[in-house]
Scaffold this motif. Structure first.
Motif, PDB file in Angstrom:
ATOM      1  N   HIS A  51       0.852  -1.117   0.115  1.00  0.00           N
ATOM      2  CA  HIS A  51      -0.046   0.189  -0.226  1.00  0.00           C
ATOM      3  C   HIS A  51       1.019   1.130  -0.018  1.00  0.00           C
ATOM      4  O   HIS A  51       0.869   1.990   0.774  1.00  0.00           O
ATOM      5  N   ARG A 104      -2.757  -7.627  21.459  1.00  0.00           N
ATOM      6  CA  ARG A 104      -3.850  -8.034  22.709  1.00  0.00           C
ATOM      7  C   ARG A 104      -3.914  -9.474  22.409  1.00  0.00           C
ATOM      8  O   ARG A 104      -3.827  -9.922  21.556  1.00  0.00           O
ATOM      9  N   GLY A 148      -9.839 -12.123  13.360  1.00  0.00           N
ATOM     10  CA  GLY A 148     -10.475 -10.853  13.477  1.00  0.00           C
ATOM     11  C   GLY A 148     -10.957 -10.398  12.073  1.00  0.00           C
ATOM     12  O   GLY A 148     -10.869 -10.983  11.137  1.00  0.00           O
ATOM     13  N   ALA A 153      -6.639  -7.889   9.764  1.00  0.00           N
ATOM     14  CA  ALA A 153      -6.807  -9.138   9.145  1.00  0.00           C
ATOM     15  C   ALA A 153      -6.921  -9.262   7.669  1.00  0.00           C
ATOM     16  O   ALA A 153      -6.019 -10.165   7.049  1.00  0.00           O
ATOM     17  N   ARG A 193     -16.122 -13.401  14.983  1.00  0.00           N
ATOM     18  CA  ARG A 193     -16.948 -13.941  15.784  1.00  0.00           C
ATOM     19  C   ARG A 193     -18.405 -13.490  15.805  1.00  0.00           C
ATOM     20  O   ARG A 193     -19.443 -13.960  16.092  1.00  0.00           O
ATOM     21  N   ARG A 194     -18.219 -12.348  14.727  1.00  0.00           N
ATOM     22  CA  ARG A 194     -19.858 -11.914  14.595  1.00  0.00           C
ATOM     23  C   ARG A 194     -19.977 -12.020  13.269  1.00  0.00           C
ATOM     24  O   ARG A 194     -19.172 -12.886  12.383  1.00  0.00           O
ATOM     25  N   ALA A 200     -15.444  -4.752  10.405  1.00  0.00           N
ATOM     26  CA  ALA A 200     -14.642  -3.539  10.568  1.00  0.00           C
ATOM     27  C   ALA A 200     -13.791  -3.306   9.426  1.00  0.00           C
ATOM     28  O   ALA A 200     -12.949  -2.489   9.485  1.00  0.00           O
ATOM     29  N   CYS A 308      -5.619 -10.958  14.670  1.00  0.00           N
ATOM     30  CA  CYS A 308      -5.527  -9.495  14.473  1.00  0.00           C
ATOM     31  C   CYS A 308      -6.842  -8.903  15.047  1.00  0.00           C
ATOM     32  O   CYS A 308      -7.773  -8.474  14.414  1.00  0.00           O
ATOM     33  N   GLY A 310      -6.679  -6.165  17.494  1.00  0.00           N
ATOM     34  CA  GLY A 310      -6.476  -4.974  17.973  1.00  0.00           C
ATOM     35  C   GLY A 310      -5.023  -5.022  19.002  1.00  0.00           C
ATOM     36  O   GLY A 310      -4.639  -5.977  18.998  1.00  0.00           O
TER      37      GLY A 310
HETATM   38  P1  NAP Z   1     -10.204  -3.466  14.198  1.00  0.00           P
HETATM   39  O1  NAP Z   1     -10.394  -2.713  13.144  1.00  0.00           O
HETATM   40  O2  NAP Z   1     -10.602  -2.846  15.708  1.00  0.00           O
HETATM   41  O3  NAP Z   1     -10.759  -4.997  14.193  1.00  0.00           O
HETATM   42  C1  NAP Z   1     -10.407  -5.877  15.255  1.00  0.00           C
HETATM   43  C2  NAP Z   1     -11.122  -7.154  14.927  1.00  0.00           C
HETATM   44  O4  NAP Z   1     -10.770  -8.058  15.825  1.00  0.00           O
HETATM   45  C3  NAP Z   1     -12.808  -6.959  15.152  1.00  0.00           C
HETATM   46  O5  NAP Z   1     -13.263  -7.608  14.182  1.00  0.00           O
HETATM   47  C4  NAP Z   1     -13.088  -7.379  16.328  1.00  0.00           C
HETATM   48  O6  NAP Z   1     -14.173  -8.312  16.542  1.00  0.00           O
HETATM   49  C5  NAP Z   1     -12.155  -8.798  16.264  1.00  0.00           C
HETATM   50  N1  NAP Z   1     -11.848  -9.275  17.735  1.00  0.00           N
HETATM   51  C6  NAP Z   1     -11.563  -8.509  18.811  1.00  0.00           C
HETATM   52  N2  NAP Z   1     -11.209  -9.376  19.809  1.00  0.00           N
HETATM   53  C7  NAP Z   1     -11.468 -10.488  19.499  1.00  0.00           C
HETATM   54  C8  NAP Z   1     -11.432 -11.970  20.052  1.00  0.00           C
HETATM   55  N3  NAP Z   1     -11.126 -12.017  21.439  1.00  0.00           N
HETATM   56  N4  NAP Z   1     -12.139 -13.032  19.395  1.00  0.00           N
HETATM   57  C9  NAP Z   1     -12.330 -12.742  18.031  1.00  0.00           C
HETATM   58  N5  NAP Z   1     -12.315 -11.547  17.344  1.00  0.00           N
HETATM   59  C10 NAP Z   1     -11.770 -10.520  18.025  1.00  0.00           C
HETATM   60  O7  NAP Z   1      -8.641  -3.552  14.420  1.00  0.00           O
HETATM   61  P2  NAP Z   1      -7.512  -3.849  13.620  1.00  0.00           P
HETATM   62  O8  NAP Z   1      -7.815  -4.518  12.347  1.00  0.00           O
HETATM   63  O9  NAP Z   1      -6.311  -4.172  14.395  1.00  0.00           O
HETATM   64  O10 NAP Z   1      -7.286  -2.309  12.865  1.00  0.00           O
HETATM   65  C11 NAP Z   1      -6.831  -1.189  13.695  1.00  0.00           C
HETATM   66  C12 NAP Z   1      -7.243   0.068  13.084  1.00  0.00           C
HETATM   67  O11 NAP Z   1      -6.369   0.348  12.190  1.00  0.00           O
HETATM   68  C13 NAP Z   1      -8.723   0.287  12.528  1.00  0.00           C
HETATM   69  O12 NAP Z   1      -9.096   1.554  12.665  1.00  0.00           O
HETATM   70  C14 NAP Z   1      -8.452  -0.099  11.136  1.00  0.00           C
HETATM   71  O13 NAP Z   1      -9.121   0.449  10.329  1.00  0.00           O
HETATM   72  C15 NAP Z   1      -6.946   0.642  10.787  1.00  0.00           C
HETATM   73  N6  NAP Z   1      -6.061  -0.033   9.653  1.00  0.00           N
HETATM   74  C16 NAP Z   1      -6.282   0.618   8.283  1.00  0.00           C
HETATM   75  C17 NAP Z   1      -5.883   0.044   7.267  1.00  0.00           C
HETATM   76  C18 NAP Z   1      -6.137   0.649   5.754  1.00  0.00           C
HETATM   77  O14 NAP Z   1      -6.846   1.586   5.995  1.00  0.00           O
HETATM   78  N7  NAP Z   1      -5.633   0.160   4.812  1.00  0.00           N
HETATM   79  C19 NAP Z   1      -5.012  -1.043   7.455  1.00  0.00           C
HETATM   80  C20 NAP Z   1      -4.841  -1.592   8.632  1.00  0.00           C
HETATM   81  C21 NAP Z   1      -5.347  -1.025   9.704  1.00  0.00           C
HETATM   82  P3  NAP Z   1     -15.763  -7.267  17.217  1.00  0.00           P
HETATM   83  O15 NAP Z   1     -16.155  -6.223  16.379  1.00  0.00           O
HETATM   84  O16 NAP Z   1     -16.557  -8.605  17.489  1.00  0.00           O
HETATM   85  O17 NAP Z   1     -15.133  -6.811  18.744  1.00  0.00           O
END
Ligand code: NAP
Length: 433
Positions: A51, A104, A148, A153, A193-194, A200, A308, A310
């Motif tokens: 990217h 986490r 995730g 993810a 899980r959902r 997200a 992945c 968080g």
């Molecule tokens: P995120 O968007 O918060 O997604 C975390 C995912 O993990 C959610 O689907 C969540 O499900 C799941 N999850 C949390 N705890 C869990 C568990 N114990 N068991 C199973 N699933 C679990 O976090 P992220 O993907 O690390 O991204 C972080 C931030 O960076 C976000 O704002 C993202 O948009 C941004 N980012 C952007 C880009 C891009 O724009 N290209 C690239 C990478 C990251 P629930 O919803 O059920 O809690």
């Protein structure tokens, strides 16, 4: 003159420096301190190597870095080389822009087995973070599970699925490229899980999966809610769900399958001395939209598991911390007298890179009201003297530009750079002249 130290040179750090420059003009000196000898934090080591257009935002930070008011102080680790208390003695304000670089934990039995890797480590490995240069994730099995349903993810699933040619214009590390070349992974399961309506993932990132050379995405149509329900979704999510619907229509098979497994949570990881299997349990949504287990379990083979789910901000000694939220305890960015936080260290790991910009401006506004205009503190001269006394070598922005030039020089054809992946290599470049 106001003296400000910003800890962390990622997006939150540079936007705050930019905001301080705009707010105080020539009447400020900002030091951006980073434990690595190279700047830009998540832009360099978090944003996916394929990217490059997102990574280009670092050019904007470079403009800030090259002003008289702002300087980069690389290779200085808070906690190792200097304490927060010492920085507060030297500067009128210390702003923590340390992000959320810790994984986490999954918190299930077996999550400490080799082969179970957090996304910070996995992403750091393919992106050249020195802490993860020796990770060597197991790619000898044919099934990887990515836990995730966020954009990270998607990044991980995509990196595991691309061909070498597809990394042509990327700055993926040589060690990752070599390992992926020999990868046996043929199925990547993305575990949510959902359901599809609760993802997200953003549309542009999801859409990319449909255009991979040797990989194709699949969604089980049974997991999709009735199409009429999409109308109630926020427009971005609706677009994402439209992609998922297109992945549920039978498509040509390719060498690698990226399978979305919705309504499924990980329960345990099993194996003899390493991850070999994952016990999963199916879920349903309760009235409040939370995933609740149904009791229906199965065991699937998996030798690489990347969670992945968080991130957390690491603790810094003496800085109040909110354990439940995994970030510094703060009120609108203020932690204590003279001590502030911005970006993910303030609000947790959500939002895009641009979300950090208003954060930086918010803190600059606070600083204008809360710190003295002329306290007479030592600022950068004081830090230099202290680091000199402790034998710490400060890496400047000009030094970084020399490291970068060396990375560009040794890039493979088509790639913007070939990253150094250890601190020794980075510093060694400077010593080599
Ligand atoms: P995120 O968007 O918060 O997604 C975390 C995912 O993990 C959610 O689907 C969540 O499900 C799941 N999850 C949390 N705890 C869990 C568990 N114990 N068991 C199973 N699933 C679990 O976090 P992220 O993907 O690390 O991204 C972080 C931030 O960076 C976000 O704002 C993202 O948009 C941004 N980012 C952007 C880009 C891009 O724009 N290209 C690239 C990478 C990251 P629930 O919803 O059920 O809690």
């Amino acid at each position: 003159m106001r003296h400000i130290a910003i800890i962390g040179s990622g997006p939150a750090g540079y936007y705050t420096a930019e905001a301080c420059g705009k707010t105080f003009g020539a009447d400020v000196r900002v030091d951006i301190v980073d434990k690595l000898p190279v700047p830009f934090g998540l832009i360099r080591t978090g944003v996916a190597p394929d990217h490059q257009s997102i990574k280009a935002v670092s050019k904007r930070y470079e403009t800030v870095a090259l002003t008289d008011e702002v300087r980069f102080v690389g290779n200085v680790a808070v906690g190792r080389d200097v304490s927060i208390a010492e920085l507060l003695e030297l500067y009128d304000a210390v702003v923590l822009a340390t992000g959320a670089p810790s994984d986490r934990p999954l918190g299930i039995p077996g999550d400490d087995l080799p082969g179970v890797i957090g996304s910070a480590a996995f992403v750091g490995w393919y992106n050249g973070h020195p802490d993860f240069a020796t990770l060597a994730p197991p790619l000898d099995g044919d099934h990887a599970v990515v836990v995730g349903n966020g954009n990270v993810a998607l990044d991980v699933a995509r990196i595991l699925s691309k061909t070498e040619a597809e990394f042509g214009a990327s700055d993926i590390t040589a060690h990752a490229l070599q390992a992926l070349r020999g990868s046996h992974i043929r199925t990547v399961t993305i575990l949510g899980r959902r359901g599809p309506h609760q993802i997200a993932m953003t549309p542009k990132e999801l859409g990319e999966l449909a255009h991979l050379e040797r990989a194709a995405p699949f969604v089980d149509p049974a997991h999709l809610p009735p199409e009429a329900d999409d109308a109630a979704l926020e427009p971005g999510v609706r677009k994402s769900v439209a992609h998922l619907r297109s992945f549920a229509v039978a498509a040509a098979r390719k060498d690698v399958a990226i399978r979305f497994a919705f309504f499924t949570m990980p329960v345990a990881i099993e194996g003899e001395g390493k991850a070999e299997r994952m016990v999963i349990e199916h879920t349903r949504l309760d009235d409040s939209g939370r995933a609740v287990p149904t009791g229906e379990r199965e065991t699937i083979d998996a030798s690489l598991i990347v969670s992945c789910i968080g991130y957390r901000t690491p603790h810094i000694e003496g800085v109040p911390y909110d354990e439940a939220l995994g970030r510094f305890a703060n009120e609108e960015g203020r932690i204590d007298e003279g001590l502030y936080c911005v970006g993910w260290a303030r609000r947790g790991p959500t939002g895009t890179i641009g979300t950090n910009r208003p954060d930086g401006y918010l803190i600059a506004e606070r600083l204008a009201q809360e710190i003295p205009a002329d306290s007479g503190k030592a600022g950068r001269a004081g830090l230099d003297a202290l680091m000199d006394e402790r034998g710490v070598r400060i890496v400047t922005f000009r030094d970084w530009q020399r490291i970068e030039a060396a990375e560009v020089d040794r890039a493979r054809a088509g790639s913007p750079r070939e990253k150094f992946v250890t601190v020794e290599e980075m510093i060694g470049t400077l010593d080599a002249g």
